[in-house]
Motif scaffolding. Sequence first.
Motif, short mmCIF file in Angstrom:
data_model
loop_
_atom_site.label_atom_id
_atom_site.label_comp_id
_atom_site.label_asym_id
_atom_site.label_seq_id
_atom_site.Cartn_x
_atom_site.Cartn_y
_atom_site.Cartn_z
N ALA A 1 11.53 31.31 25.92
CA ALA A 1 10.08 31.13 25.77
C ALA A 1 9.50 31.09 27.18
N GLY A 2 8.53 31.96 27.45
CA GLY A 2 7.99 32.05 28.79
C GLY A 2 8.68 33.12 29.61
N ASP A 3 8.51 33.06 30.92
CA ASP A 3 8.98 34.09 31.85
C ASP A 3 10.11 33.53 32.70
N ALA A 4 11.20 34.27 32.83
CA ALA A 4 12.34 33.83 33.64
C ALA A 4 11.97 33.63 35.10
N ASP A 5 10.91 34.31 35.59
CA ASP A 5 10.47 34.13 36.96
C ASP A 5 9.91 32.74 37.21
N ASP A 6 9.58 32.00 36.15
CA ASP A 6 9.01 30.67 36.28
C ASP A 6 10.05 29.55 36.13
N VAL A 7 11.32 29.91 36.02
CA VAL A 7 12.38 28.90 35.98
C VAL A 7 12.42 28.18 37.34
N PRO A 8 12.50 26.85 37.37
CA PRO A 8 12.53 26.12 38.64
C PRO A 8 13.63 26.67 39.57
N PRO A 9 13.37 26.68 40.87
CA PRO A 9 14.28 27.36 41.80
C PRO A 9 15.70 26.80 41.83
N ASP A 10 15.87 25.51 41.61
CA ASP A 10 17.23 24.96 41.65
C ASP A 10 18.03 25.31 40.41
N ARG A 11 17.40 25.84 39.36
CA ARG A 11 18.13 26.26 38.16
C ARG A 11 18.48 27.76 38.20
N ARG A 12 17.95 28.49 39.21
CA ARG A 12 18.29 29.89 39.35
C ARG A 12 19.60 30.04 40.12
N PHE A 13 20.07 31.26 40.30
CA PHE A 13 21.40 31.49 40.88
C PHE A 13 21.31 31.89 42.35
N TYR A 14 22.29 31.41 43.12
CA TYR A 14 22.44 31.73 44.53
C TYR A 14 23.93 31.87 44.83
N ALA A 15 24.26 32.63 45.86
CA ALA A 15 25.63 32.74 46.34
C ALA A 15 25.64 32.37 47.82
N GLY A 16 26.84 32.09 48.33
CA GLY A 16 26.99 31.74 49.73
C GLY A 16 27.39 30.29 49.90
N GLY A 17 28.34 30.04 50.84
CA GLY A 17 28.79 28.68 51.11
C GLY A 17 30.27 28.52 50.86
N GLY A 18 30.78 27.30 51.15
CA GLY A 18 32.21 27.04 51.09
C GLY A 18 32.83 27.19 49.72
N GLY A 19 32.09 26.94 48.65
CA GLY A 19 32.62 27.09 47.30
C GLY A 19 32.23 28.39 46.66
#
Length: 428
Positions: free
Chosen positions: A303-321
């Motif tokens: 419901a709604g637009d995926a672009d409006d998902v809060p930034p900490d719930r979206r995906f990122y890569a990079g880092g020790g894990g």
Amino acid sequence: GYPDAAPQPRRVIVDHAENSMTPEFMFDPGLRARLGDVRAEPDNIFRPGFIDDLQNWATGDIYSPEALTRLRRDLSSTGAVSSVTTRLDAPNANGERDVVLALEPARRNAYELGVSYSTTEGPGVVGSWTQRNFTGRADSLVISATAAELQQELAIALIRPHAAGLGHTVTVGVGAEREAPAAYTRQGVAAYATVDASTRLRLGRSYGVRLAADQYDDLVGSVRDAVVLSGFYNIRRDTTELTLDPLDGSIIELRVEPSVSSGDQTLGFVRSTAEARAYESFGRQDSFTLAARIRAGWLEAVAGDADDVPPDRRFYAGGGGSVRGYEYNSIYPLERDLLGLTPGGQGLLEGSIEARWRFGARLGAVAFIDGGTAFDDWADAGDLSIGAGIGLRYDLGFAPLRFDIAVPLDDEFSSDDYALYISIGQAF
């Protein structure tokens, strides 16, 4: 079924004429035993109901040493005892033998301090105070604090082992946190309740609910405030033996997180991840190990637009894990910043391959390649950012101390020529 089996004097017959010897080994099996109830000595450390809940057999079952081993393990894993042994009582009127737990309680209060460092994420300090056996059922009250370059947190949690069945811990907690990865700054508070399966279980199911209220700064996009109610269900199949240094086996993990978000934007979304790890050892005393992992994720707005998902719930890569050599959470579609959209990807794909050597009793070395990307279209999933490196390991007895140095091979997301990581346990 025979806990009192014991060897008897052996008989050896030597025939000099035949130039032969015949040994006879004699055993007394004792009586076959059936298990009764379980009780603790002394009986004033834990609530009787908690001790009853630890019983992993039905009264009257035939004795097995595995049942008593699990009983000791389930209690010692709570941290509330410093030692635990078991013995069988004399048979009762029904011919059943009760199991007696001989206990030595752990110190009531525990203090812990941990440090971490990487060139991409900076230094960090974690400290906690734990009051053990808080209500007499091996539970713990934990107050913890984190002070790191990218994260600061203060949290309090009540942890109740085996409260949702053997091997399943109920945790209820609240916390306040601030984090500042490359894409945004977040500060907020959260309350949560979870049921977490022990990593010792071959097949574990975890689930829970979380309510968070967050504010976001230093980012583009339409989300500055969000209140998110989310749940999760996680299933994990683990055939490895050593959690911090697996040698053989595999781990398969699936996680689904349905969420409802309100605030600047109102929407419903589902975040899903899947990960597989495999380990295979070769050579004398497993001196060489090949390890590999792959992880994928996808975010779908219902419901709604995926672009409006809060930034900490979206995906990122990079880092020790994730992808070593790059800053934490620095790999995502950068064109979103130019378009004024919330940072982060709608999907994720990561993978790693490691070769691990062991030299002697303590020292080891690794060579590795990591790859990963966050994206908005599966057609872009193959555009991986690659990191490669080598590392040293020093066996502490319970886990390896890890030193990794990684070089980023993608200029678009790299800001340094290399990254150094120091921690306990293998990378995956």
